[in-house]
Design an enzyme around this catalytic site. Structure first.
Site, PDB file in Angstrom:
ATOM      1  N   GLN A  67      -9.060   2.006  -0.849  1.00  0.00           N
ATOM      2  CA  GLN A  67      -8.792   2.354  -2.247  1.00  0.00           C
ATOM      3  C   GLN A  67      -9.763   3.435  -2.711  1.00  0.00           C
ATOM      4  O   GLN A  67      -9.362   4.415  -3.342  1.00  0.00           O
ATOM      5  CB  GLN A  67      -8.928   1.114  -3.132  1.00  0.00           C
ATOM      6  CG  GLN A  67      -7.841   0.085  -2.843  1.00  0.00           C
ATOM      7  CD  GLN A  67      -7.981  -1.173  -3.674  1.00  0.00           C
ATOM      8  OE1 GLN A  67      -8.981  -1.365  -4.364  1.00  0.00           O
ATOM      9  NE2 GLN A  67      -6.993  -2.042  -3.607  1.00  0.00           N
ATOM     10  N   ARG A 113       1.534   4.235  -2.993  1.00  0.00           N
ATOM     11  CA  ARG A 113       1.285   5.636  -2.650  1.00  0.00           C
ATOM     12  C   ARG A 113       2.543   6.491  -2.779  1.00  0.00           C
ATOM     13  O   ARG A 113       2.474   7.672  -3.152  1.00  0.00           O
ATOM     14  CB  ARG A 113       0.711   5.723  -1.234  1.00  0.00           C
ATOM     15  CG  ARG A 113      -0.755   5.248  -1.178  1.00  0.00           C
ATOM     16  CD  ARG A 113      -1.173   4.921   0.246  1.00  0.00           C
ATOM     17  NE  ARG A 113      -2.597   4.634   0.379  1.00  0.00           N
ATOM     18  CZ  ARG A 113      -3.176   3.487   0.025  1.00  0.00           C
ATOM     19  NH1 ARG A 113      -2.460   2.512  -0.510  1.00  0.00           N
ATOM     20  NH2 ARG A 113      -4.480   3.302   0.211  1.00  0.00           N
ATOM     21  N   SER A 151       0.834  -1.209   0.000  1.00  0.00           N
ATOM     22  CA  SER A 151       0.000   0.000   0.000  1.00  0.00           C
ATOM     23  C   SER A 151       0.867   1.256   0.000  1.00  0.00           C
ATOM     24  O   SER A 151       0.619   2.210  -0.751  1.00  0.00           O
ATOM     25  CB  SER A 151      -0.890   0.022   1.241  1.00  0.00           C
ATOM     26  OG  SER A 151      -1.849  -0.995   1.164  1.00  0.00           O
ATOM     27  N   ARG A 190     -12.310 -14.696  -3.036  1.00  0.00           N
ATOM     28  CA  ARG A 190     -11.405 -15.433  -2.134  1.00  0.00           C
ATOM     29  C   ARG A 190     -12.134 -16.413  -1.226  1.00  0.00           C
ATOM     30  O   ARG A 190     -11.514 -17.361  -0.735  1.00  0.00           O
ATOM     31  CB  ARG A 190     -10.544 -14.461  -1.322  1.00  0.00           C
ATOM     32  CG  ARG A 190      -9.456 -13.841  -2.182  1.00  0.00           C
ATOM     33  CD  ARG A 190      -8.546 -12.917  -1.420  1.00  0.00           C
ATOM     34  NE  ARG A 190      -7.420 -12.531  -2.268  1.00  0.00           N
ATOM     35  CZ  ARG A 190      -6.667 -11.456  -2.084  1.00  0.00           C
ATOM     36  NH1 ARG A 190      -6.917 -10.646  -1.068  1.00  0.00           N
ATOM     37  NH2 ARG A 190      -5.662 -11.193  -2.896  1.00  0.00           N
ATOM     38  N   GLY A 219      -5.414  -3.568  -8.242  1.00  0.00           N
ATOM     39  CA  GLY A 219      -6.620  -2.806  -7.950  1.00  0.00           C
ATOM     40  C   GLY A 219      -6.279  -1.481  -7.284  1.00  0.00           C
ATOM     41  O   GLY A 219      -6.927  -0.456  -7.545  1.00  0.00           O
ATOM     42  N   ASP A 271      -6.962  -8.357   3.896  1.00  0.00           N
ATOM     43  CA  ASP A 271      -6.138  -9.179   2.997  1.00  0.00           C
ATOM     44  C   ASP A 271      -5.658 -10.468   3.653  1.00  0.00           C
ATOM     45  O   ASP A 271      -4.973 -11.271   3.023  1.00  0.00           O
ATOM     46  CB  ASP A 271      -4.934  -8.359   2.517  1.00  0.00           C
ATOM     47  CG  ASP A 271      -5.365  -7.242   1.571  1.00  0.00           C
ATOM     48  OD1 ASP A 271      -6.449  -7.359   0.959  1.00  0.00           O
ATOM     49  OD2 ASP A 271      -4.629  -6.247   1.455  1.00  0.00           O
TER      50      ASP A 271
HETATM   51  C1  S3P Z   1      -5.570  -1.429  -0.272  1.00  0.00           C
HETATM   52  C2  S3P Z   1      -6.830  -1.484   0.222  1.00  0.00           C
HETATM   53  C3  S3P Z   1      -7.606  -2.727   0.365  1.00  0.00           C
HETATM   54  C4  S3P Z   1      -6.724  -3.964   0.233  1.00  0.00           C
HETATM   55  C5  S3P Z   1      -5.731  -3.848  -0.885  1.00  0.00           C
HETATM   56  C6  S3P Z   1      -4.836  -2.627  -0.691  1.00  0.00           C
HETATM   57  C7  S3P Z   1      -4.895  -0.113  -0.370  1.00  0.00           C
HETATM   58  O1  S3P Z   1      -8.596  -2.760  -0.634  1.00  0.00           O
HETATM   59  O2  S3P Z   1      -7.506  -5.113   0.040  1.00  0.00           O
HETATM   60  O3  S3P Z   1      -4.902  -4.998  -0.945  1.00  0.00           O
HETATM   61  O4  S3P Z   1      -3.665  -0.071  -0.538  1.00  0.00           O
HETATM   62  O5  S3P Z   1      -5.598   0.904  -0.262  1.00  0.00           O
HETATM   63  P1  S3P Z   1     -10.021  -2.049  -0.384  1.00  0.00           P
HETATM   64  O6  S3P Z   1      -9.743  -0.692   0.042  1.00  0.00           O
HETATM   65  O7  S3P Z   1     -10.745  -2.085  -1.699  1.00  0.00           O
HETATM   66  O8  S3P Z   1     -10.694  -2.888   0.644  1.00  0.00           O
END
Ligand code: S3P
Length: 439
Positions: A172, A31, A27, A349, A99, A318
């Site tokens: 996210q 960023r 994460s 999952r 994602g 996760d």
């Molecule tokens: C993440 C947020 C999570 C997580 C992903 C990383 C992030 O997803 O599952 O692996 O870095 O903001 P969601 O915010 O969609 O739950």
């Protein structure tokens, strides 16, 4: 690893011990690139994660005209060009499987004065994007999608700041909206039903942005230029989770994972493990670059089942593939509810883990928003599939450590999406696990 290997072979019997580090937090690594690109000047990141997902973000940021120097695989300088400095890309931006890359970049691209397209792998094209494009359209964004999914086409738009209330806690989506807010004409507020990870808010604040938080609400007031970052990325707790899970099941002494990020919005697994009778101890707790970090210590434990729901879900989102494996070995019932989000991750999952664990002989009661597992159960080695989902593949290797005989995980190269060196890290602790050319 042999570059061509996509299969991991695991044998039981080893008793894990020793100290390892895990790669940088995914994460924070996404960023560091995206926010660094928007800063005025050079941002530095050490301990950056060079994995499939974050390398996709690196490609996108470069395609937006940002120079990124890689001193070595984990040390980066991002030459940010300020909030108005991105350049129109000449081709669709490819987020791969990531994602996080896509949802954060949606926020950035929505308010640009140029057109662009965001795309990704077939897997990412299946994931829902309306959760972010919907609120952005309310802010004035001009985004065309394909039935709510990527590819996403952006036209230049002027954004209005506004308040959003999210139906599901998602870092996210929250991050994408706050990033869009940097380009809006007034404050943007995001209110969520739970404590999704707050790395974006912390990083933006460290860069001088006007970010305030109140409970599960965050408000960004646009205006100030962003100062560059100087960041040491801690190890990823979501990668450490597989090491911790393996150590709880087959530890033969102390297992340590040094320098792991323990931001409270990420430590749900540690709370769940404590409730299961497998406490993880944090040592040398410290703050690095605005994020809490600790060395984690764990030993084998006789686990017991537990119930998980509510705010704990997003704080451990996760970690459920690993938790499902642990639940098969815990005495009594483990019940997870409120976790329907697991069905829209890299894979569904719940369904995928239940299906693969059944191949190992497990009995799993699947539910729309979670699962119920009664343990302990005896697992038998078998050939299973990683489904091109990194956390599924790694969780199945942990199951292989307690199954009778050999377990072969096919389609497991995806472990590199978040944890390059995973197999080698497990080997360093004594696990009998290797990449093989199984055919
Ligand atoms: C993440 C947020 C999570 C997580 C992903 C990383 C992030 O997803 O599952 O692996 O870095 O903001 P969601 O915010 O969609 O739950």
């Amino acid at each position: 690893m042999n570059g061509a290997s996509t299969t991991i072979r695991v044998r039981p019997g080893a008793a894990l011990r020793g100290a390892v580090r895990v790669p940088g937090d995914k994460s924070l690594s996404h960023r560091a690139l995206i926010l660094g690109a928007l800063a005025e000047g050079a941002s530095h990141a050490r301990g950056w994660l060079p994995a499939g997902d974050t390398l996709a973000t690196l490609g996108c940021v470069r395609a937006l005209g940002i120079a990124v120097e890689q001193e070595d695989a984990t040390t980066l300088t991002v030459h940010g060009r300020g909030l108005g400095g991105l350049r129109a890309p000449t081709a669709p931006l490819d987020c791969g499987h990531a994602g996080t890359a896509m949802r954060l970049l949606v926020g950035v691209l929505a308010g640009q004065p140029f057109a662009s397209t965001l795309d990704g792998s077939a897997q990412l094209r299946r994931r829902p994007m309306r959760r972010i494009t919907g609120p952005l359209r309310q802010m004035g964004a001009q985004i065309a999608d394909t039935d709510g999914r990527a590819p996403l086409h952006f036209r230049p738009a002027a954004l209005r700041g506004m308040a959003h209330t999210l139906p599901v806690a998602s870092a996210q989506v929250k991050s994408g909206l706050l990033l869009a807010g940097l380009f809006a004409d007034g404050p943007t507020t995001v209110t969520e039903p739970g404590p999704a990870r707050d790395h974006t808010e912390r990083m933006l604040r460290a860069m001088g942005a006007g970010v305030t938080t109140d409970g599960f609400s965050a408000t960004l007031t646009p205006g100030p230029a962003l100062r560059p970052l100087d960041l040491t990325v801690p190890g990823d707790l979501s990668s450490a989770a597989f090491v911790l899970a393996a150590a709880l099941l087959v530890g033969g002494g102390e297992v340590r994972v040094n320098s792991v990020g323990v931001n409270p919005t990420r430590t749900g697994l540690l709370d769940i493990l404590a409730a299961m009778g497998g406490p993880v101890t944090g040592e040398r707790e410290r703050l690095e670059g605005g994020e809490p970090v600790a060395d984690l210590l764990v030993r084998r434990a006789d686990l017991r089942g537990t119930e998980v729901g509510g705010d704990l879900i997003v704080r451990a989102i996760d970690e459920f593939p690993a938790l499902m494996v642990l639940a098969t070995q815990a005495a009594g019932e483990t019940v997870v509810r409120d976790a329907a989000e697991l069905r829209v991750k890299e894979t569904d999952r719940i369904a995928v883990m239940a299906g693969e664990l059944r191949k190992l002989g497990a009995q799993i009661d699947e539910r729309p928003d979670g699962f119920r597992i009664v343990g302990p159960q005896r697992l038998r080695g078998a050939v299973v599939q990683g489904h091109d989902d990194h956390r599924v593949a790694m969780a199945l290797t942990v199951a292989g450590l307690v199954a009778d005989g050999e377990t072969v995980i096919e389609d497991a190269a995806c472990a590199h999406d978040s944890f390059p060196g995973f197999v080698e890290t497990m080997q360093a602790l004594g696990a009998e696990m290797d990449w093989c050319d199984h055919d």
